[in-house]
Design an enzyme around this catalytic site. Structure first.
Site, PDB file in Angstrom:
ATOM      1  CD  GLU A   1      -3.075  -1.046   2.185  1.00 49.90           C
ATOM      2  OE1 GLU A   1      -3.000  -0.225   3.111  1.00 49.90           O
ATOM      3  OE2 GLU A   1      -4.041  -1.830   2.047  1.00 49.90           O
TER       4      GLU A   1
ATOM      5  CD  GLU B   1      -3.796  -5.945   3.162  1.00 53.36           C
ATOM      6  OE1 GLU B   1      -4.650  -5.262   3.758  1.00 53.36           O
ATOM      7  OE2 GLU B   1      -2.577  -5.701   3.188  1.00 53.36           O
TER       8      GLU B   1
HETATM    9  O1  AHR Z   1      -5.043  -6.008   7.130  1.00 51.29           O
HETATM   10  C1  AHR Z   1      -4.916  -4.878   7.941  1.00 51.29           C
HETATM   11  C2  AHR Z   1      -4.208  -3.711   7.233  1.00 51.29           C
HETATM   12  O2  AHR Z   1      -5.039  -3.233   6.216  1.00 51.29           O
HETATM   13  C3  AHR Z   1      -2.903  -4.014   6.538  1.00 51.29           C
HETATM   14  O3  AHR Z   1      -1.812  -3.926   7.379  1.00 51.29           O
HETATM   15  C4  AHR Z   1      -2.839  -2.951   5.486  1.00 51.29           C
HETATM   16  O4  AHR Z   1      -2.109  -3.360   4.360  1.00 51.29           O
HETATM   17  C5  AHR Z   1      -4.281  -2.628   5.188  1.00 51.29           C
HETATM   18  O5  AHR Z   1      -4.516  -1.279   5.156  1.00 51.29           O
END
Ligand code: AHR
Length: 497
Positions: free
Chosen positions: A173, A291
C-alpha cells in the site's frame, strides 16, 4: 416469489480454478502471530510453539497461500531482526500499529509453520524505509542455495535447503499516506522497477507483485495503477488490489458489496491492458487481490495516541451471518474473474479480522466467515463456469442497481458445484438452473448460510454455520432451489451412477 435463471454449460468456461485464489494473510499485527498462530506454552503448542488447534483449523479452512509479514507492518520491518538465535533478537518499535515487536517469530519460524500448515508462502519486502539492497539480501537468505554470506547464514540457522519462495510483494500500500515511507506513484514505480530487476538477478524464478491502490476510493486510484505500471510493466507479474467492506448501518448496500469488487477488478484489468497497449506488449499483467475481507472500520479509531504494546487486541471483529454471506459473494466474484485474478488473500488468518479466533491459553474457534471460505476452497475445483444469471435487480443506493442473484459454478470430474448468493435482505428468491450438458443432476449436497437475524454472531460454544437447504431438486435437466433472504448457498451435483 421472484425467480432468477441461470445456465450450466460445460462449454462456458472462464478459466481453471487457481488454488492461489484461496490465500490468507499473516501480519505481525495485534494477535495474528502472537497468541494467534504462535503461542509457546499453550496447551496445544508443538515443539516450535505453533498452536496445533490453529494449524488444524488452517488446514480445514483450505488455505493455499499465506502472505507475510505485512501489511503496513512490513514498511518499517528489518527482516534480519527475526532470524538467528531468539535470545539475540532485538525488541523494536513497530510504528505502523504502535506495537512492541519482540521478533520471537520471524522468517524461519514462518517457513516452518507454512510447512506444517501445508501452505505456500508469499513474502513482502520493505519498500517503505528500505530499498533494493535489503530486498535482495532477504531473497538471497531465503532462496540462494549456499556458498554466500546470507545463504550460509540460513544454513547456520539450521535451514540448509533454500526455501524457494516464489511469490514476492514489492512493498505494501505504498500509495497510502498512513504508510511508513509512503511514496508518489513515480517514486514508487521507479523503485519497484529497479527492485524487481535486481531481485530477478538474484533469483529469476520469482513472481513479483506491484502495489496497486490501497482501495478504489483513494483519490489517486486509476492514475496510480497506470503510472506504476508504466514504470515497471516489464519487470513484474502481478498488480495488487485491496478492498474491505463494512455494513455501517446499511444492510442492503452491504449485502451487495461484491458488485463493487466486480467493478474494481474490471477497472484494474482495463487499466493494466491500457498500459500494455501503450507499450505495444503482448505480456499480460494479472491481478493479486492480496487483501480482501469484511472489516467494520467504523469500530476502528486508529492508534495514534495509544501506548506501544506487545500483541495488543486490534480489530478483532466478531462476524455475523450477513458478513459470511458477503464473504461468500466476494469469493464468487473472485472465481468469476479467475481468468485475471491469479492470487487472492483474505485478510487475515487469526484474530485480526479473521475467520479463526483464539483466546490466549484458551480455545480456537471458527467465525461465521470461516464456512463459506472453507466450503468454496474445498469444492471449487476444475474449471470455473460462466453461468449467465438473469436476475431481478436490487436498487442498493451505495452500489446502484445490482443483480439480486450472484452465482458461479465449477465443473470437475465428479460433477458441478454451484455457489449462489441472494443479496436481498428480506425477499427469498427462486433459482432455476438449466443443466444443459453438464451431465450432473444428482443433488449430492445443498447447504445454505442464512439466519432469521442476519446480525447473529457465533462464538466458541455455538458457531454460525451453514445448514442443509431443503427442497432442492434436479429433475428433467433443471435445478430448482429457493434461496432464503440474505443467504449464501452451495449446491453440489453429481453424475448419475
Ligand atoms: O489487514 C490490515 C491492514 O489493512 C494491513 O496492514 C494494510 O495493508 C491494510 O490497510
Amino acid at each position: 416469489m421472484e425467480t432468477a435463471r441461470l445456465t450450466l454449460d460445460r462449454d462456458f468456461t472462464i478459466a481453471p480454478v487457481g488454488r492461489r485464489l484461496f490465500g490468507s494473510f499473516v501480519e505481525h499485527m495485534g494477535r495474528c502471530v502472537y497468541t494467534g498462530i504462535f503461542e509457546p506454552g499453550h496447551p496445544t503448542a508443538d515443539e516450535h510453539g505453533f498452536r496445533a488447534d490453529v494449524l488444524e483449523l488452517t488446514r480445514e479452512l483450505g488455505v493455499s497461500v499465506v502472505r507475510y509479514p505485512g501489511g503496513n507492518f512490513v514498511s518499517g520491518y528489518r527482516w534480519e531482526d527475526g532470524v538467528g538465535p531468539v535470545a539475540d533478537r532485538p525488541t523494536r518499535l513497530d510504528l505502523a500499529w504502535r506495537q512492541i515487536e519482540t521478533n520471537r517469530f520471524g522468517l524461519d519460524e514462518f517457513m516452518t509453520w507454512t510447512r506444517a500448515a501445508g501452505v505456500e508462502p508469499m513474502m513482502a519486502v520493505n519498500l517503505g524505509t528500505r530499498g533494493i539492497q535489503e530486498a535482495c539480501d532477504l531473497l538471497e537468505y531465503a532462496n540462494h542455495p549456499g556458498g554466500t554470506r546470507l545463504s550460509d547464514l540460513r544454513a547456520e540457522h539450521g535451514r540448509p535447503d533454500p526455501y524457494g519462495i516464489r511469490l514476492w510483494c514489492l512493498g505494501n500500500e505504498m500509495d497510502g499516506p498512513w504508510q511508513v515511507g509512503h511514496k508518489t506513484a513515480d517514486e514508487y514505480g521507479r523503485l519497484a522497477n529497479e527492485t524487481a530487476r535486481a531481485m530477478r538477478l538474484v533469483d529469476p524464478d520469482v513472481r513479483l507483485v506491484l502495489c496497486g491502490s490501497s482501495n478504489s476510493r483513494m483519490p489517486t486510484f486509476g492514475g496510480w495503477e497506470a503510472t506504476v505500471l508504466e514504470h515497471a510493466y516489464d519487470a513484474v507479474d502481478y498488480l495488487s488490489l485491496h478492498a474491505y467492506y463494512e455494513e455501517d448501518g446499511d444492510l442492503p448496500g452491504f449485502l451487495a458489496s461484491a458488485a463493487d469488487m466486480d467493478r474494481f477488478i474490471s477497472s484494474v484489468v482495463a487499466t493494466a491492458d491500457h498500459v500494455a497497449a501503450k507499450q505495444r506488449t503482448r505480456k499480460r499483467i494479472d491481478l493479486s487481490f492480496d487483501e480482501w475481507n469484511v472489516w467494520n472500520q467504523a469500530d476502528y479509531h486508529g492508534r495514534e495516541r495509544e501506548p506501544f504494546e506487545e500483541a495488543p487486541r486490534l480489530i478483532e471483529d466478531t462476524y455475523t451471518a450477513a458478513d459470511a454471506v458477503v464473504v461468500g459473494d466476494l469469493l464468487i466474484t473472485l472465481l468469476r474473474h479467475a481468468d485475471r485474478v491469479a492470487v487472492a488473500c483474505q485478510a487475515q488468518l487469526a484474530n485480526i479480522i479473521a475467520p479463526i479466533r483464539t483466546e490466549p491459553g484458551g480455545p480456537a474457534w471458527r467465525q461465521s466467515i470461516f464456512h463459506p471460505f472453507a466450503l468454496t476452497a474445498r469444492h471449487a475445483r476444475g474449471e470455473v463456469l460462466r453461468v449467465e444469471p438473469v436476475s431481478p435487480a436490487l436498487d442498493t443506493g451505495r452500489h446502484g442497481e445490482v443483480p439480486q442473484l450472484s452465482a458461479v459454478a465449477t465443473l470437475d470430474e465428479d460433477g458441478v458445484t454451484l455457489f449462489a448468493v441472494n443479496r436481498s435482505p428480506d425477499r427469498p428468491l427462486e433459482m432455476t438452473a438449466d443443466l444443459r450438458d453438464v451431465h450432473a443432476d444428482r443433488v449430492v449436497e445443498a447447504c445454505t448460510l442464512a439466519e432469521d437475524d442476519p446480525h447473529r454472531v457465533g462464538g466458541p460454544a455455538e458457531e454460525v454455520r451453514p445448514r442443509p437447504l431443503d427442497g432442492v431438486k434436479a429433475d428433467g435437466g433443471t435445478l430448482t432451489a429457493v434461496l432464503p433472504p440474505a443467504s449464501w448457498t452451495m449446491v453440489r451435483l453429481g453424475r448419475r451412477a
